[in-house]
Design an enzyme around this catalytic site. Structure first.
Site, PDB file in Angstrom:
ATOM      1  N   ARG A 280      38.014  77.049 121.762  1.00 50.14           N
ATOM      2  CA  ARG A 280      37.456  75.776 122.244  1.00 50.14           C
ATOM      3  C   ARG A 280      38.165  74.586 121.581  1.00 50.14           C
ATOM      4  NH1 ARG A 280      36.237  79.077 124.895  1.00 50.14           N
ATOM      5  NH2 ARG A 280      34.232  79.803 125.623  1.00 50.14           N
TER       6      ARG A 280
ATOM      7  N   SER B 144      27.068  75.362 126.674  1.00 51.78           N
ATOM      8  CA  SER B 144      26.885  75.738 125.261  1.00 51.78           C
ATOM      9  C   SER B 144      27.080  74.499 124.390  1.00 51.78           C
ATOM     10  CB  SER B 144      27.921  76.781 124.848  1.00 51.78           C
ATOM     11  OG  SER B 144      27.784  77.913 125.646  1.00 51.78           O
TER      12      SER B 144
ATOM     13  N   GLU C  99      30.145  71.979 120.193  1.00 47.44           N
ATOM     14  CA  GLU C  99      31.292  72.140 121.097  1.00 47.44           C
ATOM     15  C   GLU C  99      31.427  70.877 121.964  1.00 47.44           C
ATOM     16  OE1 GLU C  99      31.359  75.915 123.363  1.00 47.44           O
ATOM     17  OE2 GLU C  99      31.818  74.717 125.131  1.00 47.44           O
TER      18      GLU C  99
HETATM   19  C1  LIG Z   1      26.278  74.405 132.911  1.00 44.68           C
HETATM   20  C2  LIG Z   1      27.563  74.328 132.110  1.00 44.68           C
HETATM   21  C3  LIG Z   1      28.272  75.501 131.835  1.00 44.68           C
HETATM   22  C4  LIG Z   1      29.462  75.449 131.109  1.00 44.68           C
HETATM   23  N1  LIG Z   1      30.123  76.622 130.858  1.00 44.68           N
HETATM   24  C5  LIG Z   1      31.277  76.603 130.144  1.00 44.68           C
HETATM   25  C6  LIG Z   1      31.985  77.826 129.897  1.00 44.68           C
HETATM   26  O1  LIG Z   1      31.593  78.918 130.344  1.00 44.68           O
HETATM   27  N2  LIG Z   1      33.113  77.758 129.152  1.00 44.68           N
HETATM   28  C7  LIG Z   1      33.607  76.571 128.668  1.00 44.68           C
HETATM   29  O2  LIG Z   1      34.642  76.585 127.993  1.00 44.68           O
HETATM   30  N3  LIG Z   1      32.951  75.394 128.899  1.00 44.68           N
HETATM   31  C8  LIG Z   1      31.821  75.386 129.628  1.00 44.68           C
HETATM   32  N4  LIG Z   1      31.146  74.209 129.873  1.00 44.68           N
HETATM   33  C9  LIG Z   1      31.698  72.934 129.343  1.00 44.68           C
HETATM   34  C10 LIG Z   1      32.535  72.129 130.394  1.00 44.68           C
HETATM   35  O3  LIG Z   1      32.326  72.636 131.670  1.00 44.68           O
HETATM   36  C11 LIG Z   1      34.033  72.166 130.081  1.00 44.68           C
HETATM   37  O4  LIG Z   1      34.292  71.691 128.785  1.00 44.68           O
HETATM   38  C12 LIG Z   1      34.868  71.338 131.074  1.00 44.68           C
HETATM   39  O5  LIG Z   1      36.241  71.603 130.916  1.00 44.68           O
HETATM   40  C13 LIG Z   1      34.610  69.832 130.954  1.00 44.68           C
HETATM   41  O6  LIG Z   1      35.266  69.204 132.042  1.00 44.68           O
HETATM   42  P1  LIG Z   1      34.920  67.723 132.438  1.00 44.68           P
HETATM   43  O7  LIG Z   1      35.862  67.307 133.511  1.00 44.68           O
HETATM   44  O8  LIG Z   1      33.470  67.617 132.757  1.00 44.68           O
HETATM   45  O9  LIG Z   1      35.265  66.958 131.092  1.00 44.68           O
HETATM   46  P2  LIG Z   1      34.471  65.729 130.450  1.00 44.68           P
HETATM   47  O10 LIG Z   1      33.161  66.209 129.924  1.00 44.68           O
HETATM   48  O11 LIG Z   1      34.481  64.581 131.376  1.00 44.68           O
HETATM   49  O12 LIG Z   1      35.422  65.425 129.212  1.00 44.68           O
HETATM   50  C14 LIG Z   1      35.519  66.332 128.142  1.00 44.68           C
HETATM   51  C15 LIG Z   1      36.597  65.837 127.162  1.00 44.68           C
HETATM   52  O13 LIG Z   1      37.880  65.915 127.784  1.00 44.68           O
HETATM   53  C16 LIG Z   1      38.485  64.617 127.852  1.00 44.68           C
HETATM   54  N5  LIG Z   1      39.192  64.547 129.137  1.00 44.68           N
HETATM   55  C17 LIG Z   1      38.666  64.788 130.373  1.00 44.68           C
HETATM   56  N6  LIG Z   1      39.621  64.673 131.313  1.00 44.68           N
HETATM   57  C18 LIG Z   1      40.762  64.335 130.654  1.00 44.68           C
HETATM   58  C19 LIG Z   1      42.097  64.045 131.064  1.00 44.68           C
HETATM   59  N7  LIG Z   1      42.495  64.078 132.358  1.00 44.68           N
HETATM   60  N8  LIG Z   1      43.007  63.700 130.121  1.00 44.68           N
HETATM   61  C20 LIG Z   1      42.660  63.662 128.820  1.00 44.68           C
HETATM   62  N9  LIG Z   1      41.417  63.924 128.364  1.00 44.68           N
HETATM   63  C21 LIG Z   1      40.483  64.251 129.285  1.00 44.68           C
HETATM   64  C22 LIG Z   1      37.348  63.632 127.725  1.00 44.68           C
HETATM   65  O14 LIG Z   1      37.779  62.382 127.214  1.00 44.68           O
HETATM   66  C23 LIG Z   1      36.413  64.375 126.772  1.00 44.68           C
HETATM   67  O15 LIG Z   1      36.860  64.205 125.448  1.00 44.68           O
HETATM   68  C24 LIG Z   1      29.958  74.207 130.617  1.00 44.68           C
HETATM   69  C25 LIG Z   1      29.247  73.028 130.901  1.00 44.68           C
HETATM   70  C26 LIG Z   1      28.069  73.086 131.648  1.00 44.68           C
HETATM   71  C27 LIG Z   1      27.335  71.815 131.965  1.00 44.68           C
END
Ligand SMILES: Cc1cc2nc3c(=O)[nH]c(=O)nc-3n(C[C@H](O)[C@H](O)[C@H](O)COP(=O)(O)OP(=O)(O)OC[C@H]3O[C@@H](n4cnc5c(N)ncnc54)[C@H](O)[C@@H]3O)c2cc1C
Length: 368
Positions: free
Chosen positions: A174, A256, A364
Protein backbone atom coordinates in the site's frame (compact mmCIF):
# COMPACT_ATOMS: atom_id res chain seq x y z
CA UNK A 1 -12.93 37.35 -7.28
CA UNK A 2 -10.11 37.73 -4.81
CA UNK A 3 -7.18 36.73 -6.99
CA UNK A 4 -5.88 38.15 -10.25
CA UNK A 5 -5.25 34.65 -11.68
CA UNK A 6 -8.97 33.94 -11.52
CA UNK A 7 -9.49 36.54 -14.28
CA UNK A 8 -6.96 34.83 -16.52
CA UNK A 9 -7.86 31.22 -15.73
CA UNK A 10 -8.78 29.46 -18.99
CA UNK A 11 -11.07 26.75 -17.59
CA UNK A 12 -14.37 26.63 -15.80
CA UNK A 13 -13.65 26.99 -12.09
CA UNK A 14 -16.16 26.70 -9.27
CA UNK A 15 -15.82 28.31 -5.86
CA UNK A 16 -16.96 27.02 -2.47
CA UNK A 17 -17.90 23.61 -3.84
CA UNK A 18 -19.33 20.88 -1.62
CA UNK A 19 -17.06 17.82 -1.80
CA UNK A 20 -19.76 15.52 -0.41
CA UNK A 21 -20.46 13.89 -3.81
CA UNK A 22 -16.76 13.62 -4.60
CA UNK A 23 -15.54 11.34 -1.81
CA UNK A 24 -16.84 8.02 -0.48
CA UNK A 25 -16.90 8.93 3.23
CA UNK A 26 -19.59 11.47 2.32
CA UNK A 27 -18.76 14.25 4.81
CA UNK A 28 -20.03 17.74 4.16
CA UNK A 29 -16.80 19.64 3.44
CA UNK A 30 -16.03 22.40 0.98
CA UNK A 31 -13.28 23.14 -1.52
CA UNK A 32 -12.38 26.79 -1.91
CA UNK A 33 -11.87 26.26 -5.66
CA UNK A 34 -12.72 23.23 -7.77
CA UNK A 35 -11.77 22.39 -11.34
CA UNK A 36 -12.35 19.22 -13.34
CA UNK A 37 -9.99 18.73 -16.30
CA UNK A 38 -11.43 16.26 -18.84
CA UNK A 39 -8.29 15.83 -20.93
CA UNK A 40 -4.57 15.67 -20.26
CA UNK A 41 -4.21 18.89 -22.30
CA UNK A 42 -6.50 20.61 -19.80
CA UNK A 43 -4.39 19.29 -16.92
CA UNK A 44 -1.23 20.65 -18.55
CA UNK A 45 -2.88 23.99 -19.38
CA UNK A 46 -3.93 24.35 -15.77
CA UNK A 47 -0.36 23.85 -14.59
CA UNK A 48 0.75 26.85 -16.68
CA UNK A 49 -0.98 28.93 -14.02
CA UNK A 50 0.72 27.18 -11.09
CA UNK A 51 3.16 30.01 -10.37
CA UNK A 52 0.26 32.47 -10.04
CA UNK A 53 -1.95 30.29 -7.87
CA UNK A 54 -0.47 30.60 -4.42
CA UNK A 55 -2.50 28.03 -2.58
CA UNK A 56 -2.39 24.28 -2.03
CA UNK A 57 -3.56 21.88 -4.74
CA UNK A 58 -5.34 18.62 -4.05
CA UNK A 59 -5.38 16.01 -6.81
CA UNK A 60 -8.61 14.07 -6.49
CA UNK A 61 -9.78 10.90 -8.22
CA UNK A 62 -12.96 9.35 -6.81
CA UNK A 63 -12.07 10.27 -3.23
CA UNK A 64 -12.29 6.63 -2.10
CA UNK A 65 -9.08 6.75 -0.09
CA UNK A 66 -9.43 10.13 1.60
CA UNK A 67 -10.77 11.34 4.95
CA UNK A 68 -11.53 15.07 4.94
CA UNK A 69 -11.34 16.46 8.48
CA UNK A 70 -11.90 20.07 7.38
CA UNK A 71 -12.69 22.21 4.36
CA UNK A 72 -9.96 22.28 1.73
CA UNK A 73 -8.65 25.82 1.54
CA UNK A 74 -7.11 25.56 -1.91
CA UNK A 75 -7.73 24.25 -5.41
CA UNK A 76 -9.15 20.75 -5.82
CA UNK A 77 -8.27 19.28 -9.22
CA UNK A 78 -10.58 16.40 -9.96
CA UNK A 79 -8.98 14.28 -12.66
CA UNK A 80 -11.52 13.17 -15.25
CA UNK A 81 -9.38 12.50 -18.34
CA UNK A 82 -10.52 9.48 -20.37
CA UNK A 83 -9.03 7.22 -23.00
CA UNK A 84 -7.54 3.77 -23.48
CA UNK A 85 -4.92 2.73 -26.05
CA UNK A 86 -3.20 -0.61 -26.54
CA UNK A 87 -0.42 -2.24 -28.50
CA UNK A 88 -0.25 -5.98 -29.04
CA UNK A 89 3.20 -7.48 -28.55
CA UNK A 90 4.80 -10.28 -30.58
CA UNK A 91 4.94 -12.54 -27.52
CA UNK A 92 1.14 -12.59 -27.16
CA UNK A 93 1.02 -9.99 -24.41
CA UNK A 94 -0.49 -6.53 -24.67
CA UNK A 95 0.52 -3.11 -23.36
CA UNK A 96 -2.50 -1.07 -22.40
CA UNK A 97 -2.35 2.62 -21.50
CA UNK A 98 -5.28 4.24 -19.68
CA UNK A 99 -5.77 7.91 -18.86
CA UNK A 100 -5.70 8.75 -15.14
CA UNK A 101 -9.39 9.69 -14.95
CA UNK A 102 -10.67 6.34 -16.23
CA UNK A 103 -12.80 4.58 -13.63
CA UNK A 104 -10.75 1.68 -12.29
CA UNK A 105 -13.43 -1.01 -12.31
CA UNK A 106 -14.73 -0.02 -15.76
CA UNK A 107 -11.15 -0.32 -16.98
CA UNK A 108 -10.80 -3.80 -15.44
CA UNK A 109 -14.11 -4.80 -17.02
CA UNK A 110 -12.91 -3.50 -20.42
CA UNK A 111 -9.66 -5.50 -20.18
CA UNK A 112 -11.49 -8.69 -19.21
CA UNK A 113 -13.94 -8.20 -22.11
CA UNK A 114 -10.98 -7.81 -24.50
CA UNK A 115 -9.55 -11.10 -23.21
CA UNK A 116 -6.57 -9.49 -21.45
CA UNK A 117 -5.74 -11.22 -18.20
CA UNK A 118 -4.01 -9.86 -15.10
CA UNK A 119 -6.34 -7.34 -13.47
CA UNK A 120 -9.39 -9.56 -12.83
CA UNK A 121 -8.61 -10.09 -9.11
CA UNK A 122 -8.62 -6.29 -8.69
CA UNK A 123 -12.25 -6.04 -9.79
CA UNK A 124 -14.67 -3.67 -8.07
CA UNK A 125 -12.04 -1.63 -6.23
CA UNK A 126 -13.42 1.93 -6.27
CA UNK A 127 -11.33 4.75 -7.72
CA UNK A 128 -9.50 5.91 -10.80
CA UNK A 129 -6.67 4.45 -12.86
CA UNK A 130 -4.41 7.38 -11.87
CA UNK A 131 -4.76 6.65 -8.15
CA UNK A 132 -4.15 2.89 -8.49
CA UNK A 133 -0.32 3.10 -8.41
CA UNK A 134 -0.36 5.72 -5.61
CA UNK A 135 -1.02 3.13 -2.91
CA UNK A 136 -0.31 0.07 -5.09
CA UNK A 137 -3.88 -1.17 -4.80
CA UNK A 138 -4.20 -4.84 -4.03
CA UNK A 139 -6.78 -7.54 -3.43
CA UNK A 140 -7.12 -11.31 -3.65
CA UNK A 141 -3.42 -12.02 -4.05
CA UNK A 142 -2.69 -9.42 -6.74
CA UNK A 143 -1.12 -5.99 -6.40
CA UNK A 144 -1.30 -3.52 -9.26
CA UNK A 145 2.51 -3.28 -9.31
CA UNK A 146 2.56 -6.83 -10.71
CA UNK A 147 0.95 -5.46 -13.89
CA UNK A 148 2.27 -1.89 -14.11
CA UNK A 149 4.72 -1.29 -16.94
CA UNK A 150 5.15 2.46 -16.38
CA UNK A 151 3.55 5.54 -14.84
CA UNK A 152 3.54 8.82 -16.78
CA UNK A 153 3.23 11.98 -14.69
CA UNK A 154 3.79 15.72 -14.76
CA UNK A 155 5.54 17.70 -12.03
CA UNK A 156 3.17 20.31 -10.65
CA UNK A 157 5.77 23.02 -10.08
CA UNK A 158 7.79 22.70 -13.30
CA UNK A 159 5.31 21.22 -15.78
CA UNK A 160 7.99 18.67 -16.75
CA UNK A 161 6.61 15.29 -17.83
CA UNK A 162 8.33 12.06 -16.74
CA UNK A 163 7.74 8.35 -17.11
CA UNK A 164 8.77 5.98 -14.32
CA UNK A 165 9.16 2.25 -14.81
CA UNK A 166 8.04 -0.20 -12.13
CA UNK A 167 11.32 -0.10 -10.18
CA UNK A 168 11.37 3.71 -10.14
CA UNK A 169 7.86 3.73 -8.63
CA UNK A 170 9.31 2.08 -5.44
CA UNK A 171 6.15 0.06 -4.88
CA UNK A 172 5.59 -1.52 -1.46
CA UNK A 173 2.65 -2.74 0.58
CA UNK A 174 0.00 0.00 0.00
CA UNK A 175 2.87 2.30 -0.80
CA UNK A 176 4.83 3.91 -3.63
CA UNK A 177 7.01 6.92 -4.38
CA UNK A 178 3.76 8.82 -5.11
CA UNK A 179 2.76 8.45 -1.44
CA UNK A 180 6.20 9.53 -0.23
CA UNK A 181 8.75 11.84 -1.89
CA UNK A 182 6.42 12.74 -4.80
CA UNK A 183 3.28 13.14 -2.68
CA UNK A 184 1.42 16.28 -3.72
CA UNK A 185 4.17 17.14 -6.23
CA UNK A 186 2.97 15.36 -9.36
CA UNK A 187 -0.15 14.55 -11.32
CA UNK A 188 -0.27 11.07 -12.81
CA UNK A 189 -1.46 11.45 -16.41
CA UNK A 190 -1.69 7.82 -17.51
CA UNK A 191 -0.62 4.33 -16.53
CA UNK A 192 0.60 1.56 -18.85
CA UNK A 193 -0.13 -2.07 -17.91
CA UNK A 194 1.43 -5.24 -19.31
CA UNK A 195 -1.34 -7.83 -19.62
CA UNK A 196 -1.63 -11.34 -21.02
CA UNK A 197 -3.86 -12.21 -23.96
CA UNK A 198 -6.24 -15.12 -23.81
CA UNK A 199 -5.37 -17.35 -26.79
CA UNK A 200 -7.32 -20.38 -28.07
CA UNK A 201 -4.97 -22.72 -26.16
CA UNK A 202 -5.03 -20.69 -22.92
CA UNK A 203 -3.53 -17.45 -21.62
CA UNK A 204 -0.25 -16.23 -23.15
CA UNK A 205 3.14 -16.78 -21.54
CA UNK A 206 3.55 -18.13 -18.05
CA UNK A 207 0.47 -16.35 -16.67
CA UNK A 208 -2.05 -18.37 -14.71
CA UNK A 209 -5.23 -17.18 -13.02
CA UNK A 210 -4.87 -16.60 -9.28
CA UNK A 211 -7.55 -18.59 -7.53
CA UNK A 212 -5.96 -19.42 -4.18
CA UNK A 213 -6.78 -16.28 -2.26
CA UNK A 214 -9.76 -15.40 -0.14
CA UNK A 215 -12.84 -17.34 -1.09
CA UNK A 216 -12.39 -17.36 -4.89
CA UNK A 217 -12.26 -21.16 -5.28
CA UNK A 218 -15.18 -21.61 -2.90
CA UNK A 219 -17.22 -19.02 -4.83
CA UNK A 220 -16.46 -20.74 -8.15
CA UNK A 221 -17.40 -24.10 -6.65
CA UNK A 222 -20.74 -22.70 -5.45
CA UNK A 223 -21.35 -21.45 -8.99
CA UNK A 224 -20.42 -24.91 -10.39
CA UNK A 225 -17.55 -23.46 -12.41
CA UNK A 226 -14.85 -26.10 -12.79
CA UNK A 227 -12.59 -24.44 -15.39
CA UNK A 228 -12.88 -20.70 -14.88
CA UNK A 229 -11.65 -18.06 -17.31
CA UNK A 230 -10.83 -14.51 -16.31
CA UNK A 231 -14.47 -13.39 -16.69
CA UNK A 232 -15.61 -16.00 -14.16
CA UNK A 233 -12.83 -14.96 -11.76
CA UNK A 234 -13.90 -11.33 -12.10
CA UNK A 235 -17.51 -12.30 -11.42
CA UNK A 236 -16.49 -14.38 -8.37
CA UNK A 237 -14.41 -11.51 -6.94
CA UNK A 238 -17.28 -9.06 -7.52
CA UNK A 239 -19.77 -11.36 -5.77
CA UNK A 240 -17.50 -11.84 -2.74
CA UNK A 241 -16.77 -8.12 -2.48
CA UNK A 242 -20.46 -7.15 -2.77
CA UNK A 243 -21.24 -9.51 0.13
CA UNK A 244 -18.31 -8.53 2.33
CA UNK A 245 -17.80 -4.80 1.91
CA UNK A 246 -20.21 -1.98 2.66
CA UNK A 247 -21.23 -0.05 -0.45
CA UNK A 248 -20.18 3.61 0.01
CA UNK A 249 -23.39 4.67 -1.73
CA UNK A 250 -25.28 3.26 1.27
CA UNK A 251 -22.79 3.80 4.13
CA UNK A 252 -19.90 6.26 3.88
CA UNK A 253 -16.50 4.57 4.13
CA UNK A 254 -13.07 4.40 2.49
CA UNK A 255 -12.55 0.63 2.53
CA UNK A 256 -9.84 -0.68 4.86
CA UNK A 257 -8.95 2.20 7.11
CA UNK A 258 -5.75 0.65 8.52
CA UNK A 259 -2.80 -1.20 7.01
CA UNK A 260 -1.97 -4.66 8.33
CA UNK A 261 0.96 -3.97 10.67
CA UNK A 262 4.36 -5.56 10.15
CA UNK A 263 5.64 -7.06 13.37
CA UNK A 264 9.13 -8.34 14.22
CA UNK A 265 9.35 -12.13 14.59
CA UNK A 266 10.36 -11.91 18.27
CA UNK A 267 7.36 -9.73 19.06
CA UNK A 268 5.09 -12.13 17.18
CA UNK A 269 6.47 -15.08 19.21
CA UNK A 270 5.94 -13.18 22.45
CA UNK A 271 2.36 -12.30 21.46
CA UNK A 272 1.63 -15.90 20.45
CA UNK A 273 2.46 -16.99 24.00
CA UNK A 274 -0.20 -14.60 25.28
CA UNK A 275 -2.66 -15.01 22.38
CA UNK A 276 -2.12 -18.44 20.78
CA UNK A 277 -5.01 -17.83 18.36
CA UNK A 278 -3.44 -14.69 16.89
CA UNK A 279 -3.26 -15.03 13.10
CA UNK A 280 -0.11 -13.93 11.26
CA UNK A 281 1.29 -14.18 7.74
CA UNK A 282 4.74 -13.99 6.19
CA UNK A 283 5.48 -10.40 5.14
CA UNK A 284 5.13 -10.85 1.37
CA UNK A 285 1.99 -12.96 1.46
CA UNK A 286 -1.67 -12.47 2.18
CA UNK A 287 -2.07 -15.89 3.68
CA UNK A 288 -0.05 -18.05 6.05
CA UNK A 289 1.21 -21.28 4.53
CA UNK A 290 0.53 -24.01 7.09
CA UNK A 291 3.70 -25.00 8.90
CA UNK A 292 5.73 -22.35 7.08
CA UNK A 293 8.88 -21.44 8.92
CA UNK A 294 9.50 -17.70 9.19
CA UNK A 295 12.40 -17.99 11.65
CA UNK A 296 15.12 -15.45 10.91
CA UNK A 297 13.10 -13.93 8.10
CA UNK A 298 12.46 -10.65 9.88
CA UNK A 299 8.86 -9.57 10.01
CA UNK A 300 5.36 -10.95 9.73
CA UNK A 301 2.01 -9.32 9.05
CA UNK A 302 -0.72 -9.46 11.68
CA UNK A 303 -4.25 -8.72 10.42
CA UNK A 304 -5.29 -5.31 11.74
CA UNK A 305 -8.90 -6.51 11.64
CA UNK A 306 -8.15 -9.21 14.25
CA UNK A 307 -6.36 -6.75 16.56
CA UNK A 308 -9.24 -4.26 16.34
CA UNK A 309 -11.83 -6.96 16.91
CA UNK A 310 -9.96 -8.28 19.97
CA UNK A 311 -10.13 -4.78 21.46
CA UNK A 312 -13.91 -4.89 21.17
CA UNK A 313 -14.38 -2.29 18.42
CA UNK A 314 -16.26 -4.37 15.86
CA UNK A 315 -19.74 -2.90 15.47
CA UNK A 316 -18.94 0.02 17.82
CA UNK A 317 -20.93 3.16 17.12
CA UNK A 318 -20.69 6.64 18.59
CA UNK A 319 -23.27 8.91 16.97
CA UNK A 320 -22.81 8.49 13.24
CA UNK A 321 -19.17 7.39 13.42
CA UNK A 322 -18.54 3.69 13.79
CA UNK A 323 -16.73 0.47 13.02
CA UNK A 324 -18.58 -1.72 10.55
CA UNK A 325 -20.35 -4.63 12.29
CA UNK A 326 -18.95 -7.22 9.83
CA UNK A 327 -15.63 -5.59 8.85
CA UNK A 328 -13.63 -4.22 11.75
CA UNK A 329 -11.08 -2.67 9.35
CA UNK A 330 -13.73 -0.40 7.88
CA UNK A 331 -14.63 2.81 9.70
CA UNK A 332 -18.01 4.14 8.64
CA UNK A 333 -20.02 7.32 8.47
CA UNK A 334 -23.66 6.38 9.12
CA UNK A 335 -24.82 9.79 7.88
CA UNK A 336 -23.68 12.93 9.61
CA UNK A 337 -20.35 12.00 11.18
CA UNK A 338 -17.66 14.64 10.76
CA UNK A 339 -14.14 13.88 9.65
CA UNK A 340 -12.93 14.86 13.13
CA UNK A 341 -15.23 12.29 14.71
CA UNK A 342 -13.82 9.56 12.45
CA UNK A 343 -10.31 10.81 13.26
CA UNK A 344 -11.06 10.68 16.97
CA UNK A 345 -12.37 7.12 16.58
CA UNK A 346 -9.23 6.20 14.62
CA UNK A 347 -7.02 7.55 17.42
CA UNK A 348 -8.96 5.69 20.10
CA UNK A 349 -8.63 2.44 18.14
CA UNK A 350 -4.89 2.98 17.60
CA UNK A 351 -4.27 3.64 21.29
CA UNK A 352 -6.34 0.69 22.50
CA UNK A 353 -4.57 -1.71 20.10
CA UNK A 354 -1.23 -0.31 21.23
CA UNK A 355 -2.07 -0.67 24.95
CA UNK A 356 -3.09 -4.29 24.53
CA UNK A 357 -0.64 -5.59 21.89
CA UNK A 358 2.17 -3.00 21.75
CA UNK A 359 1.49 -2.70 17.99
CA UNK A 360 0.99 0.70 16.33
CA UNK A 361 -1.64 0.68 13.60
CA UNK A 362 -1.10 3.00 10.65
CA UNK A 363 -3.94 4.42 8.58
CA UNK A 364 -4.08 3.39 4.94
CA UNK A 365 -6.44 6.28 4.16
CA UNK A 366 -5.09 9.77 3.32
CA UNK A 367 -6.13 12.17 6.09
CA UNK A 368 -6.59 15.81 5.13
C1 LIG B 1 -15.51 0.13 -0.43
C2 LIG B 1 -14.03 0.32 -0.70
C3 LIG B 1 -13.22 -0.80 -0.95
C4 LIG B 1 -11.86 -0.64 -1.21
N1 LIG B 1 -11.11 -1.76 -1.45
C5 LIG B 1 -9.78 -1.64 -1.70
C6 LIG B 1 -9.00 -2.81 -1.97
O1 LIG B 1 -9.50 -3.94 -2.03
N2 LIG B 1 -7.67 -2.63 -2.18
C7 LIG B 1 -7.08 -1.39 -2.17
O2 LIG B 1 -5.86 -1.31 -2.36
N3 LIG B 1 -7.81 -0.27 -1.92
C8 LIG B 1 -9.13 -0.36 -1.70
N4 LIG B 1 -9.89 0.76 -1.44
C9 LIG B 1 -9.23 2.09 -1.44
C10 LIG B 1 -9.38 2.87 -2.79
O3 LIG B 1 -10.34 2.27 -3.59
C11 LIG B 1 -8.06 2.93 -3.56
O4 LIG B 1 -7.04 3.50 -2.78
C12 LIG B 1 -8.17 3.73 -4.87
O5 LIG B 1 -7.03 3.55 -5.67
C13 LIG B 1 -8.40 5.23 -4.63
O6 LIG B 1 -8.69 5.82 -5.88
P1 LIG B 1 -9.33 7.25 -5.97
O7 LIG B 1 -9.38 7.64 -7.40
O8 LIG B 1 -10.62 7.26 -5.23
O9 LIG B 1 -8.24 8.12 -5.21
P2 LIG B 1 -8.49 9.34 -4.22
O10 LIG B 1 -9.07 8.83 -2.94
O11 LIG B 1 -9.20 10.43 -4.93
O12 LIG B 1 -6.99 9.77 -3.94
C14 LIG B 1 -6.13 8.94 -3.20
C15 LIG B 1 -4.72 9.55 -3.20
O13 LIG B 1 -4.18 9.50 -4.52
C16 LIG B 1 -3.88 10.82 -5.00
N5 LIG B 1 -4.22 10.84 -6.43
C17 LIG B 1 -5.41 10.50 -6.99
N6 LIG B 1 -5.34 10.60 -8.33
C18 LIG B 1 -4.09 11.03 -8.61
C19 LIG B 1 -3.40 11.36 -9.81
N7 LIG B 1 -3.96 11.27 -11.04
N8 LIG B 1 -2.12 11.81 -9.73
C20 LIG B 1 -1.51 11.92 -8.53
N9 LIG B 1 -2.11 11.62 -7.36
C21 LIG B 1 -3.39 11.19 -7.41
C22 LIG B 1 -4.71 11.75 -4.16
O14 LIG B 1 -4.15 13.05 -4.08
C23 LIG B 1 -4.71 11.02 -2.81
O15 LIG B 1 -3.51 11.30 -2.13
C24 LIG B 1 -11.27 0.65 -1.20
C25 LIG B 1 -12.08 1.78 -0.95
C26 LIG B 1 -13.44 1.61 -0.71
C27 LIG B 1 -14.30 2.82 -0.47
Amino acid sequence: MDYFWLLLFPMHLDQKVSLKPFHTFGMEVQARYFVEPHTREEILTLLNYRSMIRMPFLILGCGSNILFTKNFNGLVIRINSKGIEYKEQDDGTVKVTAEAGENWDEFVQYCVAQGWAGLENLSLIPGTVGAAPVQDIGAYGVEVKDLVESVHFVEIDTGIERRFNREQCCFGYRDSIFKNSLKGKVIILDVTFHLHKALPGGISGTYSLKLDYGQIREELRLKNIGHPGMAEVREAVCSIRRRKLPDPVEIGNAGSFFKNPLVQNERKDHLLELYPMMPWYPEQKDKQQPGEDTENKGRVKVPAAWLIEQCGWKGYRDGDAGVHPHQSLVLVNYGNATGMQILDLMNRIISSVYSRFGITLEPEVNIL
